[in-house]
Design a protein around this motif. Structure first.
Motif, PDB file in Angstrom:
ATOM      1  N   GLY A 109      87.666  59.864 133.310  1.00 11.98           N
ATOM      2  CA  GLY A 109      88.296  60.314 134.599  1.00 11.98           C
ATOM      3  C   GLY A 109      88.954  59.211 135.157  1.00 11.98           C
ATOM      4  N   ILE A 161      94.085  60.171 134.374  1.00 13.55           N
ATOM      5  CA  ILE A 161      94.306  61.529 135.119  1.00 13.55           C
ATOM      6  C   ILE A 161      95.873  61.694 135.379  1.00 13.55           C
ATOM      7  CG2 ILE A 161      94.196  62.537 137.517  1.00 13.55           C
ATOM      8  CD1 ILE A 161      91.456  61.367 137.655  1.00 13.55           C
ATOM      9  N   GLU A 172      98.466  64.743 133.942  1.00 13.73           N
ATOM     10  CA  GLU A 172      99.463  65.165 134.821  1.00 13.73           C
ATOM     11  C   GLU A 172     100.805  65.133 133.913  1.00 13.73           C
ATOM     12  OE1 GLU A 172      99.069  63.016 138.300  1.00 13.73           O
ATOM     13  OE2 GLU A 172      97.348  64.152 139.002  1.00 13.73           O
ATOM     14  N   ALA A 229      93.250  66.279 128.297  1.00 10.68           N
ATOM     15  CA  ALA A 229      92.115  66.278 129.410  1.00 10.68           C
ATOM     16  C   ALA A 229      91.272  64.987 129.463  1.00 10.68           C
ATOM     17  CB  ALA A 229      91.126  67.465 128.874  1.00 10.68           C
ATOM     18  N   THR A 230      90.445  64.881 130.319  1.00  6.91           N
ATOM     19  CA  THR A 230      89.371  63.814 130.373  1.00  6.91           C
ATOM     20  C   THR A 230      88.207  64.469 130.948  1.00  6.91           C
ATOM     21  OG1 THR A 230      88.870  61.690 131.270  1.00  6.91           O
ATOM     22  CG2 THR A 230      90.417  62.928 132.510  1.00  6.91           C
ATOM     23  N   ALA A 262      85.769  63.669 133.562  1.00  5.80           N
ATOM     24  CA  ALA A 262      85.604  62.785 134.414  1.00  5.80           C
ATOM     25  C   ALA A 262      84.355  62.342 135.014  1.00  5.80           C
ATOM     26  CB  ALA A 262      86.475  63.309 135.836  1.00  5.80           C
ATOM     27  N   GLN A 266      82.095  59.734 138.039  1.00  4.40           N
ATOM     28  CA  GLN A 266      82.389  59.048 139.161  1.00  4.40           C
ATOM     29  C   GLN A 266      81.948  57.749 139.180  1.00  4.40           C
ATOM     30  OE1 GLN A 266      81.732  62.094 142.683  1.00  4.40           O
ATOM     31  NE2 GLN A 266      80.536  63.265 141.291  1.00  4.40           N
ATOM     32  N   LYS A 297      82.821  66.672 135.297  1.00  4.03           N
ATOM     33  CA  LYS A 297      83.927  67.598 135.291  1.00  4.03           C
ATOM     34  C   LYS A 297      85.090  67.671 134.485  1.00  4.03           C
ATOM     35  CE  LYS A 297      86.414  66.052 139.274  1.00  4.03           C
ATOM     36  NZ  LYS A 297      87.082  66.393 140.941  1.00  4.03           N
ATOM     37  N   ILE A 346      89.044  67.516 133.841  1.00  2.00           N
ATOM     38  CA  ILE A 346      90.108  67.524 134.341  1.00  2.00           C
ATOM     39  C   ILE A 346      91.222  67.787 133.444  1.00  2.00           C
ATOM     40  CG2 ILE A 346      91.750  66.221 135.628  1.00  2.00           C
ATOM     41  CD1 ILE A 346      89.763  64.511 137.049  1.00  2.00           C
ATOM     42  N   SER A 347      91.780  68.825 133.344  1.00  2.00           N
ATOM     43  CA  SER A 347      92.866  69.282 132.207  1.00  2.00           C
ATOM     44  C   SER A 347      94.335  69.530 132.853  1.00  2.00           C
ATOM     45  CB  SER A 347      92.331  70.195 131.522  1.00  2.00           C
ATOM     46  OG  SER A 347      92.127  71.348 132.083  1.00  2.00           O
ATOM     47  N   ARG A 348      95.206  69.789 132.130  1.00  2.54           N
ATOM     48  CA  ARG A 348      96.568  70.147 132.423  1.00  2.54           C
ATOM     49  C   ARG A 348      96.862  71.741 132.176  1.00  2.54           C
ATOM     50  NH1 ARG A 348     101.886  70.027 130.194  1.00  2.54           N
ATOM     51  NH2 ARG A 348     103.375  69.305 131.630  1.00  2.54           N
TER      52      ARG A 348
END
Length: 301
Positions: A247, A252, A256, A262-263, A265, A267, A297, A299-301
């Motif tokens: 992430g 990211i 986008e 996707a990644t 993610a 922290q 989590k 993160i995807s488009r």
């Protein structure tokens, strides 16, 4: 004691930086925390360092960060230098889960508490380990593949592995395979190491494409390799989804733009922050947990 000019200079820079932070607690020169990072040529670990630095400023500690440049020998030298500087705790992100054992034993002999970050160590005495649940993250990537391509027939998968021997490599791959292995329509056409490196991710993917361009999925064990793979996929005009892990900001942005699908993610800044927080607890004689997990989590488009 004799220290290298490089280490003394880095310690001085760190102290100056911390002292210039407006509103921070007064830095106690006797409260030094050492942090050894596998490489700072990776946005993920830079973010981890930044999180640790911010927490150290808040708590009034001097944080000395050294870069191992993915070299186990340099990693051990860094640990030895930090021990000489009198750190109260050592945060270490291993270059390799096996090779780091010798470095940890150096700290153990001097009774310096060791906290591993992101990657585990396969030996030595560890006070605590902080990481994302890499097995769970790999499984999340596998489940994402099934969700995205549920209506497809044959699915050819390429897996770009991280550094051989690193716990993140082992665990992320294990989680991914736990979901996809045994599925009749899933075929792993290649699983190769690209050492968590973007350029190697590009080169390995290009080589794989030359041998077999019928690819539907590329899963990389980190975002740097995924970004390299995405470039190779785009250049070859292949309709395949690319999934990374970490992430980081570049990934990211690529999601986008539609360059990556996707990644998973993490922290990393939180991992660094938690590491410094644990170091303070250990310094104060408090009991700490052996394993601490940071949330993940998709993160995807």
């Amino acid at each position: 004691m004799k220290f290298s000019k490089k280490i003394l200079a880095m310690g001085l820079v760190t102290l100056i930086t911390l002292g210039s932070f407006v509103g921070c607690s007064k830095i106690n020169k006797d409260k030094k925390i050492g942090m050894v990072v596998s490489t700072l040529n990776n946005p993920f670990f830079v973010s981890m360092k930044n999180g640790a630095e911010e927490k150290a400023k808040q708590l009034g500690y001097e944080l000395i960060v050294l870069d191992s440049q993915d070299d186990p020998a340099k990693e051990r030298a860094n640990v030895e230098d930090l021990i000489q500087l009198g750190v109260v705790a050592l945060l270490i992100n291993p270059t390799d889960s096996d090779a780091v054992v010798k470095s940890i034993e150096v700290a153990n002999k001097k009774s310096v508490p060791v906290i591993t970050l992101d990657r585990q160590a396969n030996g030595g005495e560890i006070t605590s380990h902080i990481s994302s649940d890499n097995i769970k993250g790999g499984a999340m990537a596998g489940e994402f593949v099934l969700e995205q391509l549920s209506g497809e027939g044959k699915i050819n998968v390429v897996e770009l592995q991280g550094i051989p021997g690193a716990s993140a490599t082992r665990d992320r791959g294990a989680g991914f395979h736990s979901i996809l292995d045994g599925k009749e329509n899933i075929k792993f056409i290649s699983s190769q190491a690209a050492d968590f490196d973007r350029q190697k991710g590009l080169q390995v993917t290009e080589n794989i494409i030359q041998g077999n361009s019928d690819i539907q999925v590329v899963f990389a064990h980190n975002d740097e390799m995924a970004l390299g793979a995405a470039k190779a996929i785009k250049t070859s005009n292949i309709n395949a989804i690319v999934i990374g892990f970490d992430g980081n900001a570049d990934a990211i942005e690529a999601v986008e733009k539609g360059e990556m699908k996707a990644t998973v993610a993490q922290q990393p800044d939180l991992i660094g922050e938690l590491g410094v927080g644990l170091a303070e607890k250990i310094y104060n004689g408090e009991t700490v947990e052996k394993e601490i997990a940071a949330d993940l989590k998709i993160i995807s488009r």
